[in-house]
Design an enzyme around this catalytic site. Sequence first.
Site, mmCIF file in Angstrom:
data_model
loop_
_atom_site.group_PDB
_atom_site.id
_atom_site.type_symbol
_atom_site.label_atom_id
_atom_site.label_comp_id
_atom_site.label_asym_id
_atom_site.label_seq_id
_atom_site.Cartn_x
_atom_site.Cartn_y
_atom_site.Cartn_z
ATOM 1 N N HIS A 163 -2.259 10.043 95.658
ATOM 2 C CA HIS A 163 -2.453 9.288 94.848
ATOM 3 C C HIS A 163 -1.573 9.795 93.430
ATOM 4 O O HIS A 163 -0.430 9.658 92.858
ATOM 5 C CB HIS A 163 -3.440 8.876 93.983
ATOM 6 C CG HIS A 163 -4.499 8.053 95.565
ATOM 7 N ND1 HIS A 163 -4.145 7.255 96.408
ATOM 8 C CD2 HIS A 163 -5.786 8.656 95.955
ATOM 9 C CE1 HIS A 163 -5.465 6.054 96.721
ATOM 10 N NE2 HIS A 163 -5.785 7.562 96.803
ATOM 11 N N ASN A 465 -4.019 24.361 75.374
ATOM 12 C CA ASN A 465 -3.410 25.543 76.026
ATOM 13 C C ASN A 465 -4.567 26.620 74.669
ATOM 14 O O ASN A 465 -4.598 27.517 74.714
ATOM 15 C CB ASN A 465 -2.693 26.022 74.958
ATOM 16 C CG ASN A 465 -1.468 27.158 75.153
ATOM 17 O OD1 ASN A 465 -2.045 27.779 75.471
ATOM 18 N ND2 ASN A 465 -0.462 27.662 74.135
ATOM 19 N N HIS A 469 -5.864 29.434 72.567
ATOM 20 C CA HIS A 469 -6.970 29.093 72.066
ATOM 21 C C HIS A 469 -7.839 29.971 71.961
ATOM 22 O O HIS A 469 -8.934 30.286 71.516
ATOM 23 C CB HIS A 469 -7.465 27.207 72.726
ATOM 24 C CG HIS A 469 -8.642 27.030 72.528
ATOM 25 N ND1 HIS A 469 -9.868 27.547 72.472
ATOM 26 C CD2 HIS A 469 -9.032 26.756 71.099
ATOM 27 C CE1 HIS A 469 -10.990 26.967 72.597
ATOM 28 N NE2 HIS A 469 -10.141 26.890 71.671
ATOM 29 N N TYR A 477 -12.171 33.080 65.238
ATOM 30 C CA TYR A 477 -12.623 31.511 65.201
ATOM 31 C C TYR A 477 -14.296 33.041 65.107
ATOM 32 O O TYR A 477 -15.219 33.166 64.214
ATOM 33 C CB TYR A 477 -12.565 30.639 66.430
ATOM 34 C CG TYR A 477 -14.002 30.054 66.164
ATOM 35 C CD1 TYR A 477 -14.184 28.845 64.451
ATOM 36 C CD2 TYR A 477 -15.302 30.425 66.909
ATOM 37 C CE1 TYR A 477 -15.428 28.451 64.670
ATOM 38 C CE2 TYR A 477 -16.707 29.199 66.238
ATOM 39 C CZ TYR A 477 -16.044 28.857 65.048
ATOM 40 O OH TYR A 477 -17.881 27.365 65.346
ATOM 41 N N LYS A 489 -19.519 27.271 60.521
ATOM 42 C CA LYS A 489 -17.889 26.760 61.292
ATOM 43 C C LYS A 489 -17.146 25.753 60.789
ATOM 44 O O LYS A 489 -16.282 25.562 61.101
ATOM 45 C CB LYS A 489 -18.926 26.209 62.916
ATOM 46 C CG LYS A 489 -20.068 26.556 63.209
ATOM 47 C CD LYS A 489 -20.308 25.309 64.625
ATOM 48 C CE LYS A 489 -21.198 26.452 65.783
ATOM 49 N NZ LYS A 489 -22.064 25.409 66.303
ATOM 50 N N SER A 500 -2.938 29.077 62.748
ATOM 51 C CA SER A 500 -2.384 28.942 63.942
ATOM 52 C C SER A 500 -1.272 28.014 63.348
ATOM 53 O O SER A 500 -0.016 27.791 63.891
ATOM 54 C CB SER A 500 -3.119 27.735 65.517
ATOM 55 O OG SER A 500 -1.910 26.997 66.140
ATOM 56 N N HIS A 504 2.717 29.030 64.143
ATOM 57 C CA HIS A 504 4.148 28.162 65.066
ATOM 58 C C HIS A 504 5.314 27.543 64.275
ATOM 59 O O HIS A 504 6.178 27.347 64.193
ATOM 60 C CB HIS A 504 2.862 26.904 65.034
ATOM 61 C CG HIS A 504 2.780 26.691 66.478
ATOM 62 N ND1 HIS A 504 1.211 27.166 66.302
ATOM 63 C CD2 HIS A 504 2.211 26.182 67.516
ATOM 64 C CE1 HIS A 504 0.746 27.196 67.825
ATOM 65 N NE2 HIS A 504 1.857 26.548 68.104
#
Length: 592
Positions: A163, A465, A469, A477, A489, A500, A504
Amino acid sequence: MSEQKAESAQKQQNQSQSQIGAHENAGKMQKVTTQNNNNALELDYLRERLQHLQDSLLKDFKKCINEEIENIVQELRQHELQLNEFRGFAKSQHTNTWSNRIAVTTDTQTANGSVPTEKSKGINPESRDNKLAGKHKKQPRPLPDKVFKIRESYLTALLEVDHMRTIYHIFVAILLMLLIQSISYDYLAEGRVYFGLGTFKSSLEKIEYVFGIWLLEHAVVFLLYYAFKMWTNVRVKLARQPALQSFWSHSCLITYISSQLLFGYVASALCLKLDLTFITASILLLESTRLLMKMHSFVRTNAGRVLAGKLKTDAISGDVDDIYDVQQSAQAIRLPSFSSYLYFLFAPTLIYRDSYPRTTHIRWKFALARFMEVVGVAFFYSYIFERYIRVQYENIGLEELSLRTFVIKLHSMVMPNNIIFLCGFYLILHSWLNFTSELLRFGDRMFYKDWWTSSTYDEYFRNWNVVVHDWLYEYIYKDSYNYLFKGAKLPAMLMVFYTSALVHEHIIGFALKLFFPVMFCFFGGFSVGLIFLFRNASKRVGNFVVWFTLIFGNGLLFSLYSIEYYARQNCPRTYESWTDYFVPTMWTCYNK
């Protein structure tokens, strides 16, 4: 006579008393009857209410039972579909092929460059004095670690199903039809066939300069390995002099940070100095960013190992010579070989490991198919540029542009821009990375996950991505969570988003040679807001919101950058003060 009168009076008194008693009995009987009637009514009402409650409970119970039965039947159907069609997706959670992380243990912490905890050094915090235990700060909860395993990409597994392969064939047929249309138009309208080669030729001008810079950058990256090795060896020799050892390490750290900044600056400045086109500048900036991330991954991981070796030897009892010998041997074992470093530089991952799972052989047909997809999407991009972007925007600044015309241009480019977005995903994250992985026999092909099913933006950014990441998670992080924000957090997540967004925006700005921070505003503004706004929405609503905002946002994003780029080409301007750089050229063109 008197006796007769007394008897009659007595009889009358008795009769009156009997009449009074009869009336009282009648009243009591009436009260009893009324009370009985009231009790009967209350019982009937209570019986009616209980019957209604019973009916409601049975109705709700039947409804719940029916819903549970429908859910179970649906789950069984999905499980049957997974077993028969999507076999790779029907595994348990513990052995899931698509699981990307595992819980951190002492061994994995030390092996991946994290400094060991007190337990890993053989120190039991519970055995300390109560005063010292009271002063001991609570450590952040360990975050899961990246795991590599042999697995195919999501689309590679999905395309094994008939499919999904049919849908793939439909897209290939559409691509071929567009190619035939482009050839026919060129031949009938201009008498020759271009095949989009003019766009390729103009876009790849000065590509030889980019290739030369790329080779020089790799020479610098190779030198980093020997510089790191020199830092380690000198640090071991200075083990008996802690002050000099600390001075040497801090000096090397400052040199390393300065070299990283200089590396990024030179690549950005050369884009402007050589006046590179958008494509060639994007290639140079993306490759420079990739190498910077690779270098940081190597240094961050192995520097943690070196520091972990130092901490481990601190707990060893014995004289100084024994500690020095143990430390020297530990450092020699932990340093990776240059071949491992060289493979990592070209492997399609940004997380350093001494070794990765490898496939047994190269599937040349698979690699050729992925390479042909890269070529096909590149020609499709040429078609989109020639038929849509250039036609719509190349006269910005030279023609009249009313608000009505501006809105029409934006709306007419929504779908072509989203085709660019989807084809870019397929070109880079699927075709190109699978092609390079196959040539290098790199086993882990999880370059993305099922981002198309995301119901929140944080889930989308995690799955869109995975390669980038993973790097952001591992080195931004986790380090922010463990050392900067001490277990918080939210600020660590915001640190990742804005880092990021800045990178970019830097790449797009220097590739287009303009300051127009639309990407940063969309990425670091609207996307962050949507994460918290729709976090508690249902999965269906959330998935619809993600797709609607992606389609609208990407259409607007590509259009605004294209308009600003052509406005700067057609409306040269002078910058008299630093505030002029914050005013879009599109605005100054039509508001003079």
